[in-house]
Design a protein around this motif. Structure first.
Motif, PDB file in Angstrom:
ATOM      1  N   ALA A 270       0.831  -1.207   0.000  1.00  0.00           N
ATOM      2  CA  ALA A 270       0.000   0.000   0.000  1.00  0.00           C
ATOM      3  C   ALA A 270       0.864   1.255   0.000  1.00  0.00           C
ATOM      4  O   ALA A 270       1.923   1.296   0.633  1.00  0.00           O
ATOM      5  CB  ALA A 270      -0.918   0.012   1.217  1.00  0.00           C
ATOM      6  N   VAL A 271       0.394   2.285  -0.706  1.00  0.00           N
ATOM      7  CA  VAL A 271       1.029   3.599  -0.712  1.00  0.00           C
ATOM      8  C   VAL A 271      -0.006   4.606  -0.228  1.00  0.00           C
ATOM      9  O   VAL A 271      -1.078   4.742  -0.830  1.00  0.00           O
ATOM     10  CB  VAL A 271       1.532   3.988  -2.114  1.00  0.00           C
ATOM     11  N   LEU A 272       0.297   5.284   0.872  1.00  0.00           N
ATOM     12  CA  LEU A 272      -0.603   6.295   1.415  1.00  0.00           C
ATOM     13  C   LEU A 272      -0.015   7.678   1.194  1.00  0.00           C
ATOM     14  O   LEU A 272       1.184   7.882   1.376  1.00  0.00           O
ATOM     15  CB  LEU A 272      -0.837   6.085   2.918  1.00  0.00           C
ATOM     16  N   VAL A 273      -0.870   8.610   0.806  1.00  0.00           N
ATOM     17  CA  VAL A 273      -0.468  10.009   0.638  1.00  0.00           C
ATOM     18  C   VAL A 273      -1.139  10.822   1.739  1.00  0.00           C
ATOM     19  O   VAL A 273      -2.368  10.816   1.872  1.00  0.00           O
ATOM     20  CB  VAL A 273      -0.864  10.548  -0.748  1.00  0.00           C
ATOM     21  N   PHE A 274      -0.336  11.522   2.540  1.00  0.00           N
ATOM     22  CA  PHE A 274      -0.830  12.314   3.666  1.00  0.00           C
ATOM     23  C   PHE A 274      -0.680  13.795   3.373  1.00  0.00           C
ATOM     24  O   PHE A 274       0.281  14.219   2.718  1.00  0.00           O
ATOM     25  CB  PHE A 274      -0.040  12.001   4.943  1.00  0.00           C
ATOM     26  N   ASP A 275      -1.613  14.575   3.881  1.00  0.00           N
ATOM     27  CA  ASP A 275      -1.474  16.029   3.933  1.00  0.00           C
ATOM     28  C   ASP A 275      -0.815  16.353   5.271  1.00  0.00           C
ATOM     29  O   ASP A 275      -1.395  16.120   6.329  1.00  0.00           O
ATOM     30  CB  ASP A 275      -2.842  16.699   3.826  1.00  0.00           C
ATOM     31  N   ILE A 276       0.404  16.869   5.234  1.00  0.00           N
ATOM     32  CA  ILE A 276       1.158  17.096   6.469  1.00  0.00           C
ATOM     33  C   ILE A 276       0.502  18.150   7.339  1.00  0.00           C
ATOM     34  O   ILE A 276       0.466  18.033   8.570  1.00  0.00           O
ATOM     35  CB  ILE A 276       2.612  17.496   6.138  1.00  0.00           C
ATOM     36  N   ALA A 277      -0.066  19.183   6.733  1.00  0.00           N
ATOM     37  CA  ALA A 277      -0.652  20.282   7.514  1.00  0.00           C
ATOM     38  C   ALA A 277      -1.805  19.808   8.383  1.00  0.00           C
ATOM     39  O   ALA A 277      -1.945  20.220   9.537  1.00  0.00           O
ATOM     40  CB  ALA A 277      -1.109  21.396   6.581  1.00  0.00           C
ATOM     41  N   THR A 278      -2.637  18.914   7.846  1.00  0.00           N
ATOM     42  CA  THR A 278      -3.816  18.453   8.581  1.00  0.00           C
ATOM     43  C   THR A 278      -3.636  17.066   9.170  1.00  0.00           C
ATOM     44  O   THR A 278      -4.533  16.581   9.868  1.00  0.00           O
ATOM     45  CB  THR A 278      -5.043  18.451   7.658  1.00  0.00           C
ATOM     46  N   ALA A 279      -2.502  16.419   8.881  1.00  0.00           N
ATOM     47  CA  ALA A 279      -2.226  15.054   9.366  1.00  0.00           C
ATOM     48  C   ALA A 279      -3.313  14.076   8.936  1.00  0.00           C
ATOM     49  O   ALA A 279      -3.659  13.152   9.675  1.00  0.00           O
ATOM     50  CB  ALA A 279      -2.045  15.039  10.877  1.00  0.00           C
ATOM     51  N   SER A 280      -3.863  14.269   7.736  1.00  0.00           N
ATOM     52  CA  SER A 280      -4.952  13.423   7.248  1.00  0.00           C
ATOM     53  C   SER A 280      -4.527  12.697   5.988  1.00  0.00           C
ATOM     54  O   SER A 280      -3.603  13.114   5.274  1.00  0.00           O
ATOM     55  CB  SER A 280      -6.195  14.264   6.968  1.00  0.00           C
ATOM     56  N   ILE A 281      -5.222  11.607   5.700  1.00  0.00           N
ATOM     57  CA  ILE A 281      -4.939  10.823   4.499  1.00  0.00           C
ATOM     58  C   ILE A 281      -5.627  11.456   3.304  1.00  0.00           C
ATOM     59  O   ILE A 281      -6.837  11.707   3.332  1.00  0.00           O
ATOM     60  CB  ILE A 281      -5.417   9.371   4.678  1.00  0.00           C
ATOM     61  N   VAL A 282      -4.888  11.714   2.255  1.00  0.00           N
ATOM     62  CA  VAL A 282      -5.456  12.240   1.020  1.00  0.00           C
ATOM     63  C   VAL A 282      -5.996  11.100   0.179  1.00  0.00           C
ATOM     64  O   VAL A 282      -7.115  11.148  -0.327  1.00  0.00           O
ATOM     65  CB  VAL A 282      -4.407  13.051   0.236  1.00  0.00           C
ATOM     66  N   THR A 283      -5.207  10.038   0.026  1.00  0.00           N
ATOM     67  CA  THR A 283      -5.652   8.876  -0.739  1.00  0.00           C
ATOM     68  C   THR A 283      -4.748   7.687  -0.461  1.00  0.00           C
ATOM     69  O   THR A 283      -3.623   7.843   0.040  1.00  0.00           O
ATOM     70  CB  THR A 283      -5.665   9.163  -2.253  1.00  0.00           C
ATOM     71  N   GLU A 284      -5.255   6.510  -0.791  1.00  0.00           N
ATOM     72  CA  GLU A 284      -4.462   5.291  -0.792  1.00  0.00           C
ATOM     73  C   GLU A 284      -4.312   4.842  -2.236  1.00  0.00           C
ATOM     74  O   GLU A 284      -5.307   4.715  -2.965  1.00  0.00           O
ATOM     75  CB  GLU A 284      -5.127   4.193   0.034  1.00  0.00           C
ATOM     76  N   LEU A 285      -3.081   4.611  -2.662  1.00  0.00           N
ATOM     77  CA  LEU A 285      -2.794   4.199  -4.032  1.00  0.00           C
ATOM     78  C   LEU A 285      -2.619   2.684  -4.051  1.00  0.00           C
ATOM     79  O   LEU A 285      -1.698   2.144  -3.428  1.00  0.00           O
ATOM     80  CB  LEU A 285      -1.538   4.899  -4.548  1.00  0.00           C
ATOM     81  N   ILE A 286      -3.508   2.005  -4.755  1.00  0.00           N
ATOM     82  CA  ILE A 286      -3.518   0.544  -4.780  1.00  0.00           C
ATOM     83  C   ILE A 286      -2.961   0.056  -6.105  1.00  0.00           C
ATOM     84  O   ILE A 286      -3.392   0.489  -7.169  1.00  0.00           O
ATOM     85  CB  ILE A 286      -4.946   0.004  -4.579  1.00  0.00           C
ATOM     86  N   GLY A 287      -2.010  -0.851  -6.060  1.00  0.00           N
ATOM     87  CA  GLY A 287      -1.431  -1.392  -7.292  1.00  0.00           C
ATOM     88  C   GLY A 287      -0.372  -2.430  -7.027  1.00  0.00           C
ATOM     89  O   GLY A 287      -0.270  -3.432  -7.734  1.00  0.00           O
ATOM     90  N   HIS A 288       0.429  -2.224  -5.997  1.00  0.00           N
ATOM     91  CA  HIS A 288       1.485  -3.177  -5.664  1.00  0.00           C
ATOM     92  C   HIS A 288       0.915  -4.351  -4.865  1.00  0.00           C
ATOM     93  O   HIS A 288      -0.067  -4.212  -4.133  1.00  0.00           O
ATOM     94  CB  HIS A 288       2.588  -2.492  -4.853  1.00  0.00           C
ATOM     95  N   THR A 289       1.578  -5.496  -5.009  1.00  0.00           N
ATOM     96  CA  THR A 289       1.166  -6.703  -4.294  1.00  0.00           C
ATOM     97  C   THR A 289       2.224  -7.158  -3.295  1.00  0.00           C
ATOM     98  O   THR A 289       2.056  -8.192  -2.663  1.00  0.00           O
ATOM     99  CB  THR A 289       0.893  -7.842  -5.288  1.00  0.00           C
ATOM    100  N   ASP A 290       3.306  -6.400  -3.187  1.00  0.00           N
ATOM    101  CA  ASP A 290       4.374  -6.746  -2.250  1.00  0.00           C
ATOM    102  C   ASP A 290       5.013  -5.450  -1.754  1.00  0.00           C
ATOM    103  O   ASP A 290       4.582  -4.353  -2.112  1.00  0.00           O
ATOM    104  CB  ASP A 290       5.403  -7.657  -2.922  1.00  0.00           C
TER     105      ASP A 290
END
Length: 340
Positions: free
Chosen positions: A232-252
């Motif tokens: 899993a790849v997660l993208v966070f907004d540092i200012a708000t400490a919140s998740i912007v999105t999860e990028l799904i594609g890798h299996t390892d």
């Protein structure tokens, strides 16, 4: 495509210099090897002998060219000094220095001019998994199995700050582009952002379900992307400490992440022999997302297809260990070929 052959030991780490002309590899046999990717234009040149340096005009405009020995130029060098596998590597921005961290719990600073070890930094009690230079040089950060990250200065052999708070070992560390913050990630599945001046944790970013193995902060400093052992790849907004999105594609495991120079594209490379290219321009910069009722993370998908994915590149039997962009925004991917 470049191929480095002849190694009888397993590669544990890889890194590229900022100008993409040098590549370094850390090996299980405790050696470090550096190659130039442009042997004709940018060979590795050592300093001249002391007698020859005495005749050099140090006030000349091209003094940096005069002090190196063109006759001793080579396309590769080997550093020997560690007593354990080398897991962390980082070039300085001017490509004159190389940092290495090892299973022997030490960090070493090497000079590509003198081709010798300059300093040994001791402080970690267990293997040091990651080390990286500050964007402006001079300072660097390390993370290790002792559950701490540390801030160092190249001119002092003792660390300046010890960043604590992790409940497990730390496997990756990254600087904020402004050089004032250090991000860490590890087996406790939490990304922490520390203030270099105060040494305090100022952000705690959660959401991963696997051990964090890679980190990168966007060039403008707003977003942080992290990859874990579940792919899993997660993208966070540092200012708000919140998740912007999860990028799904890798299996390892996601070994490496990098933003392009314009912070519009994110590239991930993993142990599943895949290279995923994501565009972040479709994400709303002002929106934040929360976990669903079942605890699953939000994903930027349309009809089951991730709308952020631009392309997927697969290798035959080469896990992608490192991805990086050149100054011209060209993508470079490096991997360790597996014949089995």
């Amino acid at each position: 495509m470049y191929t480095m052959q002849g190694s009888i030991s397993r590669i544990c780490s890889l890194t590229l210099s900022d100008d993409s002309c040098l590549i370094a590899a850390g090996f299980q046999d405790a050696t470090v090897r550096v190659w130039t990717l442009a042997p004709e234009q940018r060979p590795i040149r050592p300093l001249k002998s002391a007698d020859d340096l005495a005749t050099v005009d140090l006030e000349a405009d091209d003094v940096m060219e005069r002090i190196v020995d063109d006759n001793a130029a080579t396309d590769r060098i080997t550093f020997v000094g560690h007593s354990g596998s080398v897991y962390g590597l980082s070039f300085s921005n001017d490509r004159t220095l190389l940092l290495t961290s090892s299973e022997d719990s030490t960090i070493r600073l090497w000079s590509l001019f003198t081709q010798t070890n300059l300093v040994i930094y001791r402080g970690h009690n267990y293997p040091v998994w990651s080390v990286t230079f500050s964007p402006f040089g001079h300072y660097f950060a390390s993370a290790g199995y002792d559950r701490t990250a540390r801030l160092w200065s190249t001119d002092q052999h003792q660390c300046l700050r010890v960043f604590v708070g992790s409940y497990s070992d730390l496997s990756c560390v990254a600087f904020h582009p402004n050089g004032n913050y250090v991000a860490t990630g590890g087996s406790d599945r939490v990304v922490r952002l520390y203030d270099c001046l105060q040494g305090a944790c100022v952000r705690t970013l959660t959401g991963h379900k696997g051990a964090i193995r890679s980190l990168v902060i966007s060039p403008h400093g707003r977003y942080l992307a992290s990859g874990d052992s579940r792919g899993a790849v997660l993208v966070f907004d540092i200012a708000t400490a919140s998740i912007v999105t999860e990028l799904i594609g890798h299996t390892d495991t996601v070994h490496s992440l990098v933003y392009d120079r314009d912070a519009q594209v994110l590239v991930s490379g993993g142990a599943d022999c895949q290279l995923q290219v994501w565009t972040l321009s479709k994400l709303c910069p002002d929106s934040t997302m929360e976990a669903d009722e079942d605890g699953s993370l939000p994903t930027a998908t349309v009809n089951g297809t991730n709308q952020c994915r631009m392309a997927t590149y697969r290798t035959k039997a080469t896990p992608v260990q490192l991805v990086d962009f050149t100054r011209r925004n060209l993508l470079i991917a490096c991997g360790i070929y597996n014949s089995l």
